[in-house]
Design a protein around this motif. Structure first.
Motif, PDB file in Angstrom:
ATOM      1  N   LYS A 116      21.633 -41.335  45.136  1.00 18.04           N
ATOM      2  CA  LYS A 116      20.250 -41.734  44.861  1.00 18.04           C
ATOM      3  C   LYS A 116      19.239 -40.624  45.178  1.00 18.04           C
ATOM      4  CE  LYS A 116      21.287 -46.347  44.309  1.00 18.04           C
ATOM      5  NZ  LYS A 116      22.706 -46.160  43.926  1.00 18.04           N
ATOM      6  N   VAL A 117      19.646 -39.376  44.990  1.00 20.55           N
ATOM      7  CA  VAL A 117      18.683 -38.277  45.123  1.00 20.55           C
ATOM      8  C   VAL A 117      17.708 -38.384  43.951  1.00 20.55           C
ATOM      9  CG1 VAL A 117      18.399 -35.757  44.976  1.00 20.55           C
ATOM     10  CG2 VAL A 117      20.234 -36.741  46.380  1.00 20.55           C
ATOM     11  N   SER A 118      16.409 -38.386  44.254  1.00 20.26           N
ATOM     12  CA  SER A 118      15.426 -38.610  43.179  1.00 20.26           C
ATOM     13  C   SER A 118      14.768 -37.314  42.690  1.00 20.26           C
ATOM     14  CB  SER A 118      14.346 -39.580  43.656  1.00 20.26           C
ATOM     15  OG  SER A 118      13.730 -39.076  44.826  1.00 20.26           O
ATOM     16  N   SER A 119      14.982 -36.182  43.390  1.00 19.22           N
ATOM     17  CA  SER A 119      14.450 -34.898  42.912  1.00 19.22           C
ATOM     18  C   SER A 119      15.083 -34.557  41.566  1.00 19.22           C
ATOM     19  CB  SER A 119      14.815 -33.759  43.870  1.00 19.22           C
ATOM     20  OG  SER A 119      14.212 -33.949  45.105  1.00 19.22           O
ATOM     21  N   GLU A 120      14.390 -33.734  40.786  1.00 21.00           N
ATOM     22  CA  GLU A 120      15.015 -33.246  39.551  1.00 21.00           C
ATOM     23  C   GLU A 120      16.197 -32.350  39.935  1.00 21.00           C
ATOM     24  OE1 GLU A 120      14.243 -30.570  35.565  1.00 21.00           O
ATOM     25  OE2 GLU A 120      12.744 -30.538  37.157  1.00 21.00           O
ATOM     26  N   ILE A 121      17.339 -32.546  39.278  1.00 18.35           N
ATOM     27  CA  ILE A 121      18.538 -31.755  39.600  1.00 18.35           C
ATOM     28  C   ILE A 121      18.899 -30.939  38.367  1.00 18.35           C
ATOM     29  CG2 ILE A 121      20.966 -31.861  40.306  1.00 18.35           C
ATOM     30  CD1 ILE A 121      20.274 -34.818  41.274  1.00 18.35           C
ATOM     31  N   ILE A 122      18.887 -29.617  38.488  1.00 19.05           N
ATOM     32  CA  ILE A 122      19.276 -28.816  37.323  1.00 19.05           C
ATOM     33  C   ILE A 122      20.677 -28.234  37.539  1.00 19.05           C
ATOM     34  CG2 ILE A 122      16.896 -28.263  36.617  1.00 19.05           C
ATOM     35  CD1 ILE A 122      17.296 -25.454  37.762  1.00 19.05           C
ATOM     36  N   VAL A 123      21.434 -28.172  36.437  1.00 19.16           N
ATOM     37  CA  VAL A 123      22.794 -27.635  36.498  1.00 19.16           C
ATOM     38  C   VAL A 123      22.755 -26.199  35.978  1.00 19.16           C
ATOM     39  CG1 VAL A 123      25.173 -27.870  35.685  1.00 19.16           C
ATOM     40  CG2 VAL A 123      23.796 -29.921  36.141  1.00 19.16           C
ATOM     41  N   PHE A 176      25.534 -39.563  53.071  1.00 21.62           N
ATOM     42  CA  PHE A 176      24.788 -39.767  51.823  1.00 21.62           C
ATOM     43  C   PHE A 176      23.285 -39.827  52.074  1.00 21.62           C
ATOM     44  CE2 PHE A 176      28.067 -41.617  48.612  1.00 21.62           C
ATOM     45  CZ  PHE A 176      28.993 -40.676  49.034  1.00 21.62           C
ATOM     46  N   GLY A 177      22.888 -40.660  53.044  1.00 20.93           N
ATOM     47  CA  GLY A 177      21.469 -40.822  53.345  1.00 20.93           C
ATOM     48  C   GLY A 177      20.839 -39.532  53.844  1.00 20.93           C
ATOM     49  N   TRP A 178      21.577 -38.789  54.655  1.00 22.65           N
ATOM     50  CA  TRP A 178      21.055 -37.513  55.180  1.00 22.65           C
ATOM     51  C   TRP A 178      20.795 -36.537  54.046  1.00 22.65           C
ATOM     52  CZ3 TRP A 178      24.557 -35.935  59.953  1.00 22.65           C
ATOM     53  CH2 TRP A 178      24.546 -36.981  60.881  1.00 22.65           C
ATOM     54  N   ILE A 179      21.795 -36.429  53.161  1.00 18.27           N
ATOM     55  CA  ILE A 179      21.650 -35.483  52.037  1.00 18.27           C
ATOM     56  C   ILE A 179      20.459 -35.901  51.174  1.00 18.27           C
ATOM     57  CG2 ILE A 179      22.732 -34.653  49.896  1.00 18.27           C
ATOM     58  CD1 ILE A 179      25.455 -34.789  51.384  1.00 18.27           C
ATOM     59  N   ARG A 180      20.380 -37.212  50.901  1.00 17.19           N
ATOM     60  CA  ARG A 180      19.286 -37.721  50.064  1.00 17.19           C
ATOM     61  C   ARG A 180      17.918 -37.385  50.667  1.00 17.19           C
ATOM     62  NH1 ARG A 180      20.910 -42.801  49.629  1.00 17.19           N
ATOM     63  NH2 ARG A 180      19.839 -43.495  51.497  1.00 17.19           N
ATOM     64  N   ARG A 182      13.128 -33.722  49.598  1.00 17.87           N
ATOM     65  CA  ARG A 182      11.978 -32.924  50.033  1.00 17.87           C
ATOM     66  C   ARG A 182      12.090 -31.462  49.586  1.00 17.87           C
ATOM     67  NH1 ARG A 182      10.715 -33.894  56.242  1.00 17.87           N
ATOM     68  NH2 ARG A 182       9.038 -32.441  55.675  1.00 17.87           N
ATOM     69  N   CYS A 183      13.124 -31.155  48.800  1.00 19.59           N
ATOM     70  CA  CYS A 183      13.291 -29.761  48.350  1.00 19.59           C
ATOM     71  C   CYS A 183      12.452 -29.496  47.098  1.00 19.59           C
ATOM     72  CB  CYS A 183      14.765 -29.465  48.047  1.00 19.59           C
ATOM     73  SG  CYS A 183      15.777 -29.372  49.542  1.00 19.59           S
ATOM     74  N   CYS A 184      11.988 -28.244  46.959  1.00 22.33           N
ATOM     75  CA  CYS A 184      11.177 -27.854  45.796  1.00 22.33           C
ATOM     76  C   CYS A 184      12.047 -27.514  44.594  1.00 22.33           C
ATOM     77  CB  CYS A 184      10.321 -26.643  46.152  1.00 22.33           C
ATOM     78  SG  CYS A 184       9.245 -26.971  47.537  1.00 22.33           S
ATOM     79  N   LEU A 185      13.316 -27.241  44.845  1.00 18.79           N
ATOM     80  CA  LEU A 185      14.240 -26.948  43.742  1.00 18.79           C
ATOM     81  C   LEU A 185      15.615 -27.444  44.159  1.00 18.79           C
ATOM     82  CD1 LEU A 185      15.119 -25.378  41.067  1.00 18.79           C
ATOM     83  CD2 LEU A 185      15.661 -23.471  42.580  1.00 18.79           C
ATOM     84  N   VAL A 186      16.246 -28.222  43.300  1.00 25.53           N
ATOM     85  CA  VAL A 186      17.643 -28.608  43.537  1.00 25.53           C
ATOM     86  C   VAL A 186      18.439 -28.138  42.322  1.00 25.53           C
ATOM     87  CG1 VAL A 186      19.286 -30.493  43.901  1.00 25.53           C
ATOM     88  CG2 VAL A 186      16.992 -30.628  44.918  1.00 25.53           C
ATOM     89  N   GLN A 245      26.187 -35.401  39.377  1.00 18.57           N
ATOM     90  CA  GLN A 245      26.536 -36.827  39.353  1.00 18.57           C
ATOM     91  C   GLN A 245      26.668 -37.375  40.769  1.00 18.57           C
ATOM     92  OE1 GLN A 245      26.410 -38.740  36.551  1.00 18.57           O
ATOM     93  NE2 GLN A 245      26.499 -40.305  38.154  1.00 18.57           N
ATOM     94  N   LEU A 246      27.285 -36.591  41.656  1.00 21.57           N
ATOM     95  CA  LEU A 246      27.456 -37.021  43.036  1.00 21.57           C
ATOM     96  C   LEU A 246      26.095 -37.221  43.706  1.00 21.57           C
ATOM     97  CD1 LEU A 246      29.325 -37.670  45.397  1.00 21.57           C
ATOM     98  CD2 LEU A 246      29.515 -35.227  45.865  1.00 21.57           C
ATOM     99  N   LEU A 247      25.154 -36.305  43.469  1.00 20.24           N
ATOM    100  CA  LEU A 247      23.813 -36.445  44.048  1.00 20.24           C
ATOM    101  C   LEU A 247      23.094 -37.665  43.468  1.00 20.24           C
ATOM    102  CD1 LEU A 247      22.585 -32.720  44.176  1.00 20.24           C
ATOM    103  CD2 LEU A 247      23.348 -34.148  46.092  1.00 20.24           C
ATOM    104  N   LEU A 248      23.300 -37.915  42.173  1.00 15.63           N
ATOM    105  CA  LEU A 248      22.683 -39.102  41.561  1.00 15.63           C
ATOM    106  C   LEU A 248      23.267 -40.374  42.179  1.00 15.63           C
ATOM    107  CD1 LEU A 248      22.512 -38.012  37.790  1.00 15.63           C
ATOM    108  CD2 LEU A 248      20.596 -38.240  39.395  1.00 15.63           C
TER     109      LEU A 248
END
Length: 379
Positions: free
Chosen positions: A161-168, A133-137, A142-146, A155-158
Protein backbone atom coordinates in the motif's frame (compact mmCIF):
# COMPACT_ATOMS: atom_id res chain seq x y z
CA UNK A 1 29.33 33.34 -15.47
CA UNK A 2 26.71 30.96 -14.11
CA UNK A 3 28.42 28.87 -11.46
CA UNK A 4 26.97 25.44 -10.72
CA UNK A 5 24.92 25.23 -7.54
CA UNK A 6 26.60 22.81 -5.14
CA UNK A 7 24.34 20.20 -3.51
CA UNK A 8 25.69 17.81 -0.91
CA UNK A 9 24.01 14.43 -1.15
CA UNK A 10 24.49 11.42 1.13
CA UNK A 11 24.38 8.01 -0.59
CA UNK A 12 23.38 4.96 1.44
CA UNK A 13 23.80 1.39 0.19
CA UNK A 14 25.83 -1.80 0.47
CA UNK A 15 29.17 -0.13 -0.22
CA UNK A 16 32.69 -0.90 0.94
CA UNK A 17 32.24 -4.69 1.14
CA UNK A 18 34.33 -5.68 -1.91
CA UNK A 19 31.21 -6.76 -3.79
CA UNK A 20 31.82 -5.82 -7.43
CA UNK A 21 28.10 -5.58 -8.21
CA UNK A 22 27.33 -3.11 -5.44
CA UNK A 23 30.49 -1.13 -6.14
CA UNK A 24 29.35 -0.89 -9.75
CA UNK A 25 25.99 0.44 -8.55
CA UNK A 26 27.79 3.15 -6.59
CA UNK A 27 30.10 4.02 -9.49
CA UNK A 28 27.08 4.23 -11.84
CA UNK A 29 25.10 6.47 -9.47
CA UNK A 30 28.10 8.80 -9.02
CA UNK A 31 28.66 9.09 -12.79
CA UNK A 32 24.94 9.60 -13.48
CA UNK A 33 24.63 12.31 -10.80
CA UNK A 34 27.65 14.08 -12.23
CA UNK A 35 26.31 14.00 -15.78
CA UNK A 36 22.66 14.81 -15.01
CA UNK A 37 23.65 17.46 -12.45
CA UNK A 38 25.81 19.22 -15.01
CA UNK A 39 22.86 19.35 -17.42
CA UNK A 40 20.73 21.00 -14.72
CA UNK A 41 23.44 23.40 -13.53
CA UNK A 42 24.06 21.48 -10.31
CA UNK A 43 27.29 20.12 -8.89
CA UNK A 44 26.51 17.20 -6.62
CA UNK A 45 28.94 16.64 -3.75
CA UNK A 46 28.44 12.99 -2.74
CA UNK A 47 29.11 11.63 0.74
CA UNK A 48 29.03 7.83 0.72
CA UNK A 49 28.09 5.69 3.72
CA UNK A 50 30.61 2.86 3.48
CA UNK A 51 31.92 -0.12 5.47
CA UNK A 52 35.40 0.97 4.36
CA UNK A 53 35.34 4.78 4.05
CA UNK A 54 39.07 5.12 3.33
CA UNK A 55 38.96 2.69 0.41
CA UNK A 56 35.67 4.12 -0.95
CA UNK A 57 37.15 7.60 -0.79
CA UNK A 58 40.34 6.54 -2.60
CA UNK A 59 38.51 4.52 -5.26
CA UNK A 60 35.93 7.13 -6.27
CA UNK A 61 37.46 10.41 -5.13
CA UNK A 62 34.46 11.23 -2.91
CA UNK A 63 33.92 11.90 0.77
CA UNK A 64 32.90 8.79 2.73
CA UNK A 65 31.91 8.11 6.33
CA UNK A 66 31.48 4.83 8.20
CA UNK A 67 28.00 3.36 7.68
CA UNK A 68 27.92 2.06 11.26
CA UNK A 69 29.11 5.23 13.00
CA UNK A 70 25.95 7.02 14.22
CA UNK A 71 27.80 10.26 14.99
CA UNK A 72 29.50 10.52 11.61
CA UNK A 73 26.27 9.59 9.79
CA UNK A 74 24.23 12.12 11.72
CA UNK A 75 26.73 14.89 10.96
CA UNK A 76 26.87 13.94 7.26
CA UNK A 77 23.08 13.85 6.85
CA UNK A 78 22.50 17.00 8.91
CA UNK A 79 24.86 19.01 6.69
CA UNK A 80 23.52 17.50 3.43
CA UNK A 81 20.84 18.69 1.01
CA UNK A 82 19.33 15.24 0.55
CA UNK A 83 19.83 11.49 0.83
CA UNK A 84 19.80 8.74 -1.80
CA UNK A 85 19.10 5.16 -0.76
CA UNK A 86 20.84 3.62 -3.67
CA UNK A 87 20.65 0.65 -5.94
CA UNK A 88 20.82 -3.06 -5.25
CA UNK A 89 18.64 -5.36 -3.11
CA UNK A 90 18.70 -3.31 0.09
CA UNK A 91 15.16 -3.94 1.31
CA UNK A 92 15.01 -7.72 1.64
CA UNK A 93 15.07 -9.98 4.66
CA UNK A 94 16.31 -13.15 2.95
CA UNK A 95 19.83 -12.53 4.32
CA UNK A 96 18.61 -11.67 7.83
CA UNK A 97 16.27 -9.47 9.84
CA UNK A 98 18.67 -6.55 10.37
CA UNK A 99 19.05 -5.38 6.78
CA UNK A 100 15.67 -3.69 6.31
CA UNK A 101 15.70 -1.80 9.65
CA UNK A 102 19.19 -0.48 8.87
CA UNK A 103 18.35 1.00 5.46
CA UNK A 104 14.95 2.28 6.61
CA UNK A 105 16.61 3.75 9.70
CA UNK A 106 19.04 5.76 7.57
CA UNK A 107 16.14 7.05 5.43
CA UNK A 108 14.07 7.86 8.51
CA UNK A 109 16.94 9.78 10.08
CA UNK A 110 17.18 11.95 6.96
CA UNK A 111 13.41 12.48 6.98
CA UNK A 112 13.46 13.48 10.67
CA UNK A 113 16.13 16.03 9.82
CA UNK A 114 13.85 17.42 7.09
CA UNK A 115 15.99 16.24 4.15
CA UNK A 116 14.47 15.11 0.85
CA UNK A 117 15.00 11.36 0.34
CA UNK A 118 15.23 9.43 -2.92
CA UNK A 119 14.95 5.69 -3.64
CA UNK A 120 17.37 4.98 -6.49
CA UNK A 121 16.55 1.97 -8.68
CA UNK A 122 16.21 -0.57 -5.87
CA UNK A 123 15.23 -4.21 -6.07
CA UNK A 124 12.63 -4.68 -3.33
CA UNK A 125 12.13 -8.04 -1.64
CA UNK A 126 11.77 -10.75 -0.82
CA UNK A 127 10.18 -9.46 2.41
CA UNK A 128 9.04 -12.43 4.49
CA UNK A 129 8.31 -10.57 7.75
CA UNK A 130 4.94 -8.81 7.58
CA UNK A 131 5.94 -6.35 10.30
CA UNK A 132 8.26 -4.64 7.81
CA UNK A 133 5.41 -3.76 5.43
CA UNK A 134 4.15 -0.83 7.51
CA UNK A 135 7.67 0.49 8.11
CA UNK A 136 8.53 0.43 4.42
CA UNK A 137 5.21 2.07 3.56
CA UNK A 138 5.58 4.93 6.04
CA UNK A 139 9.16 5.72 4.95
CA UNK A 140 8.53 5.36 1.20
CA UNK A 141 5.41 7.54 1.34
CA UNK A 142 7.63 10.41 2.50
CA UNK A 143 10.21 9.98 -0.28
CA UNK A 144 10.47 12.51 -3.14
CA UNK A 145 11.34 9.78 -5.64
CA UNK A 146 10.65 6.05 -5.55
CA UNK A 147 12.33 4.22 -8.42
CA UNK A 148 12.70 0.43 -8.58
CA UNK A 149 14.54 -1.81 -11.01
CA UNK A 150 11.74 -4.21 -11.99
CA UNK A 151 7.95 -4.47 -12.13
CA UNK A 152 8.01 -7.20 -9.46
CA UNK A 153 9.47 -4.70 -6.96
CA UNK A 154 6.80 -2.18 -7.88
CA UNK A 155 4.07 -4.78 -7.39
CA UNK A 156 5.44 -5.68 -3.96
CA UNK A 157 5.38 -2.00 -2.90
CA UNK A 158 1.82 -1.67 -4.20
CA UNK A 159 0.87 -4.74 -2.13
CA UNK A 160 2.33 -2.90 0.88
CA UNK A 161 0.00 0.00 0.00
CA UNK A 162 2.80 2.45 -0.82
CA UNK A 163 0.97 5.47 -2.23
CA UNK A 164 3.95 7.41 -3.68
CA UNK A 165 4.39 7.28 -7.44
CA UNK A 166 6.65 4.29 -8.22
CA UNK A 167 8.67 4.36 -11.42
CA UNK A 168 10.34 1.28 -12.91
CA UNK A 169 13.84 1.93 -14.29
CA UNK A 170 16.76 -0.34 -15.23
CA UNK A 171 19.52 -1.24 -12.81
CA UNK A 172 21.88 1.79 -12.61
CA UNK A 173 24.79 -0.36 -13.82
CA UNK A 174 23.21 -0.66 -17.28
CA UNK A 175 24.26 2.95 -17.78
CA UNK A 176 27.88 2.56 -16.64
CA UNK A 177 30.31 3.50 -19.40
CA UNK A 178 33.54 1.61 -20.08
CA UNK A 179 36.29 4.00 -19.03
CA UNK A 180 39.06 4.61 -21.55
CA UNK A 181 41.85 3.69 -19.16
CA UNK A 182 40.51 0.42 -17.82
CA UNK A 183 41.12 -1.80 -20.85
CA UNK A 184 44.84 -1.25 -20.33
CA UNK A 185 44.54 -2.22 -16.66
CA UNK A 186 43.37 -5.81 -17.13
CA UNK A 187 45.76 -8.70 -17.56
CA UNK A 188 46.28 -9.86 -21.15
CA UNK A 189 45.00 -13.33 -22.03
CA UNK A 190 47.32 -15.88 -23.64
CA UNK A 191 44.85 -16.86 -26.33
CA UNK A 192 43.17 -15.83 -29.57
CA UNK A 193 40.42 -18.40 -29.05
CA UNK A 194 36.85 -17.49 -28.02
CA UNK A 195 36.61 -16.56 -24.35
CA UNK A 196 33.80 -17.82 -22.14
CA UNK A 197 33.48 -15.80 -18.95
CA UNK A 198 32.04 -17.59 -15.92
CA UNK A 199 30.75 -15.86 -12.79
CA UNK A 200 29.78 -18.26 -10.01
CA UNK A 201 28.98 -18.00 -6.34
CA UNK A 202 28.30 -20.44 -3.51
CA UNK A 203 24.59 -21.10 -3.06
CA UNK A 204 23.52 -24.71 -2.43
CA UNK A 205 24.80 -26.21 0.82
CA UNK A 206 25.83 -29.41 -0.96
CA UNK A 207 27.62 -27.46 -3.75
CA UNK A 208 25.52 -29.43 -6.27
CA UNK A 209 25.27 -26.40 -8.53
CA UNK A 210 29.09 -26.11 -8.74
CA UNK A 211 29.44 -29.82 -9.45
CA UNK A 212 26.87 -29.68 -12.28
CA UNK A 213 28.52 -26.56 -13.67
CA UNK A 214 31.95 -28.21 -13.56
CA UNK A 215 30.59 -31.08 -15.64
CA UNK A 216 29.03 -28.65 -18.12
CA UNK A 217 32.30 -26.70 -18.43
CA UNK A 218 34.24 -29.91 -18.91
CA UNK A 219 31.97 -30.82 -21.84
CA UNK A 220 32.25 -27.29 -23.28
CA UNK A 221 36.06 -27.64 -23.19
CA UNK A 222 35.75 -30.90 -25.15
CA UNK A 223 33.27 -29.55 -27.71
CA UNK A 224 34.85 -26.14 -28.39
CA UNK A 225 38.31 -24.59 -28.45
CA UNK A 226 37.20 -21.83 -26.05
CA UNK A 227 39.25 -20.43 -23.19
CA UNK A 228 37.40 -20.43 -19.83
CA UNK A 229 37.83 -17.23 -17.80
CA UNK A 230 36.45 -17.21 -14.24
CA UNK A 231 35.30 -13.76 -13.10
CA UNK A 232 34.89 -13.51 -9.30
CA UNK A 233 32.50 -10.66 -8.43
CA UNK A 234 32.43 -10.95 -4.65
CA UNK A 235 35.80 -11.52 -3.03
CA UNK A 236 36.99 -13.77 -1.60
CA UNK A 237 34.04 -16.19 -1.76
CA UNK A 238 33.46 -16.16 -5.55
CA UNK A 239 37.15 -16.86 -6.11
CA UNK A 240 36.86 -19.91 -3.83
CA UNK A 241 33.76 -21.10 -5.71
CA UNK A 242 35.66 -20.66 -9.02
CA UNK A 243 38.55 -22.70 -7.64
CA UNK A 244 36.15 -25.47 -6.56
CA UNK A 245 35.03 -25.83 -10.18
CA UNK A 246 38.57 -25.50 -11.53
CA UNK A 247 39.75 -28.30 -9.20
CA UNK A 248 36.97 -30.58 -10.48
CA UNK A 249 38.08 -30.01 -14.07
CA UNK A 250 41.45 -31.65 -13.40
CA UNK A 251 44.78 -30.43 -14.71
CA UNK A 252 44.57 -31.54 -18.35
CA UNK A 253 42.93 -28.23 -19.36
CA UNK A 254 45.05 -25.93 -17.20
CA UNK A 255 46.30 -23.90 -20.16
CA UNK A 256 42.69 -23.18 -21.21
CA UNK A 257 41.40 -21.96 -17.84
CA UNK A 258 42.22 -18.76 -15.98
CA UNK A 259 40.80 -16.76 -13.07
CA UNK A 260 40.66 -12.98 -13.16
CA UNK A 261 42.61 -11.40 -10.31
CA UNK A 262 42.59 -7.88 -9.08
CA UNK A 263 39.72 -6.43 -11.16
CA UNK A 264 38.78 -4.50 -8.04
CA UNK A 265 37.35 -1.47 -9.79
CA UNK A 266 33.91 -1.97 -11.39
CA UNK A 267 35.09 -0.58 -14.71
CA UNK A 268 37.98 -3.07 -14.78
CA UNK A 269 35.51 -5.92 -14.32
CA UNK A 270 33.33 -4.36 -17.04
CA UNK A 271 36.35 -4.47 -19.37
CA UNK A 272 36.97 -8.12 -18.36
CA UNK A 273 33.38 -9.03 -19.26
CA UNK A 274 33.55 -6.92 -22.42
CA UNK A 275 36.24 -9.07 -24.01
CA UNK A 276 34.31 -12.32 -23.49
CA UNK A 277 32.53 -13.96 -26.42
CA UNK A 278 29.99 -15.49 -24.08
CA UNK A 279 29.22 -15.16 -20.39
CA UNK A 280 27.70 -17.80 -18.10
CA UNK A 281 26.68 -16.02 -14.93
CA UNK A 282 25.07 -16.53 -11.53
CA UNK A 283 25.77 -13.01 -10.29
CA UNK A 284 23.17 -10.47 -11.40
CA UNK A 285 25.76 -7.84 -12.23
CA UNK A 286 27.80 -10.23 -14.36
CA UNK A 287 24.69 -10.48 -16.58
CA UNK A 288 24.11 -6.72 -16.51
CA UNK A 289 27.76 -6.09 -17.49
CA UNK A 290 27.41 -8.61 -20.31
CA UNK A 291 24.26 -6.91 -21.60
CA UNK A 292 25.83 -3.47 -21.46
CA UNK A 293 28.81 -4.76 -23.48
CA UNK A 294 26.58 -6.75 -25.89
CA UNK A 295 28.10 -10.06 -24.79
CA UNK A 296 25.72 -13.05 -25.28
CA UNK A 297 24.91 -14.60 -21.92
CA UNK A 298 23.39 -17.53 -20.11
CA UNK A 299 21.94 -16.80 -16.68
CA UNK A 300 21.85 -19.34 -13.87
CA UNK A 301 19.22 -18.22 -11.40
CA UNK A 302 19.46 -18.49 -7.61
CA UNK A 303 17.13 -15.55 -6.94
CA UNK A 304 14.09 -13.97 -8.67
CA UNK A 305 16.17 -10.86 -9.46
CA UNK A 306 18.11 -12.90 -12.04
CA UNK A 307 14.89 -13.99 -13.78
CA UNK A 308 13.53 -10.44 -13.60
CA UNK A 309 16.58 -9.00 -15.34
CA UNK A 310 16.66 -11.72 -18.03
CA UNK A 311 12.95 -11.10 -18.53
CA UNK A 312 13.73 -7.52 -19.58
CA UNK A 313 15.86 -8.93 -22.40
CA UNK A 314 13.16 -11.46 -23.37
CA UNK A 315 15.30 -14.28 -21.99
CA UNK A 316 14.86 -17.12 -19.51
CA UNK A 317 17.41 -18.56 -17.12
CA UNK A 318 19.22 -21.56 -18.60
CA UNK A 319 19.11 -23.27 -15.18
CA UNK A 320 17.99 -22.73 -11.58
CA UNK A 321 20.20 -23.64 -8.63
CA UNK A 322 17.29 -25.48 -7.01
CA UNK A 323 17.20 -27.97 -9.87
CA UNK A 324 20.59 -28.07 -11.50
CA UNK A 325 21.67 -31.58 -12.53
CA UNK A 326 22.92 -33.50 -15.55
CA UNK A 327 19.98 -32.67 -17.82
CA UNK A 328 20.32 -28.94 -17.11
CA UNK A 329 24.08 -29.34 -17.48
CA UNK A 330 23.49 -30.70 -20.97
CA UNK A 331 21.23 -27.78 -21.87
CA UNK A 332 23.86 -25.31 -20.59
CA UNK A 333 26.37 -26.95 -22.93
CA UNK A 334 23.98 -26.92 -25.91
CA UNK A 335 23.01 -23.28 -25.36
CA UNK A 336 26.63 -22.21 -24.87
CA UNK A 337 27.77 -23.86 -28.09
CA UNK A 338 24.82 -22.37 -29.96
CA UNK A 339 25.41 -18.82 -28.65
CA UNK A 340 29.11 -18.98 -29.50
CA UNK A 341 28.18 -19.81 -33.09
CA UNK A 342 25.32 -17.30 -33.33
CA UNK A 343 26.91 -14.46 -31.45
CA UNK A 344 26.12 -11.73 -33.98
CA UNK A 345 22.50 -12.87 -34.35
CA UNK A 346 22.06 -12.60 -30.55
CA UNK A 347 23.59 -9.12 -30.59
CA UNK A 348 21.33 -7.97 -33.43
CA UNK A 349 18.24 -9.38 -31.67
CA UNK A 350 19.03 -7.84 -28.29
CA UNK A 351 20.51 -4.51 -29.38
CA UNK A 352 17.21 -2.51 -29.26
CA UNK A 353 16.30 -3.85 -25.79
CA UNK A 354 19.82 -3.17 -24.48
CA UNK A 355 19.88 0.37 -25.89
CA UNK A 356 16.52 1.10 -24.29
CA UNK A 357 17.76 -0.06 -20.87
CA UNK A 358 20.95 1.96 -21.22
CA UNK A 359 19.04 5.14 -22.09
CA UNK A 360 16.64 4.71 -19.18
CA UNK A 361 19.31 3.87 -16.60
CA UNK A 362 20.03 7.50 -15.71
CA UNK A 363 16.36 8.42 -15.16
CA UNK A 364 16.58 8.56 -11.32
CA UNK A 365 19.66 10.83 -11.45
CA UNK A 366 17.86 13.04 -13.93
CA UNK A 367 14.81 13.28 -11.65
CA UNK A 368 16.98 14.12 -8.63
CA UNK A 369 18.83 16.83 -10.57
CA UNK A 370 15.48 18.27 -11.74
CA UNK A 371 14.20 18.24 -8.15
CA UNK A 372 17.11 20.38 -6.98
CA UNK A 373 16.95 22.59 -10.06
CA UNK A 374 13.27 23.38 -9.37
CA UNK A 375 14.14 24.31 -5.83
CA UNK A 376 16.70 26.86 -6.98
CA UNK A 377 16.21 30.59 -6.99
CA UNK A 378 16.07 31.76 -10.59
CA UNK A 379 16.71 35.48 -10.16
Amino acid sequence: MDTLAAKKIVISGYYGFDNSGDEAVLQSILLALEEQGRQQGIRFIPVVLSANPVKTSQTYGVEAVHRMSPGAMLRAIRSADGLISGGGSLLQDATGAKTIPYYLGVLKLAQWLGKPTFIYSQGIGPVYRGMFFGWIRSVFNRCCLVSVRDTESKQLLLNMKVSSEIIVVPDPVMGMPLSEGEQGQIEPLPTDKPIIGISVRYWNQDRSELKALAEAVSTILKQTDAHIRFLPFHLPSDEEASNVIKAQLGSQHDDRISISHGAAHPQQMLAEVGRCDLLIGMRLHSLIYAASQQVPMLGISYDPKIDQFLNRLDMLAVAHTTAIHNETGASIVAEAVKLLEQRSKWQADKQPLIEHLKNEAQTPAKQIALFFNKGRDHH
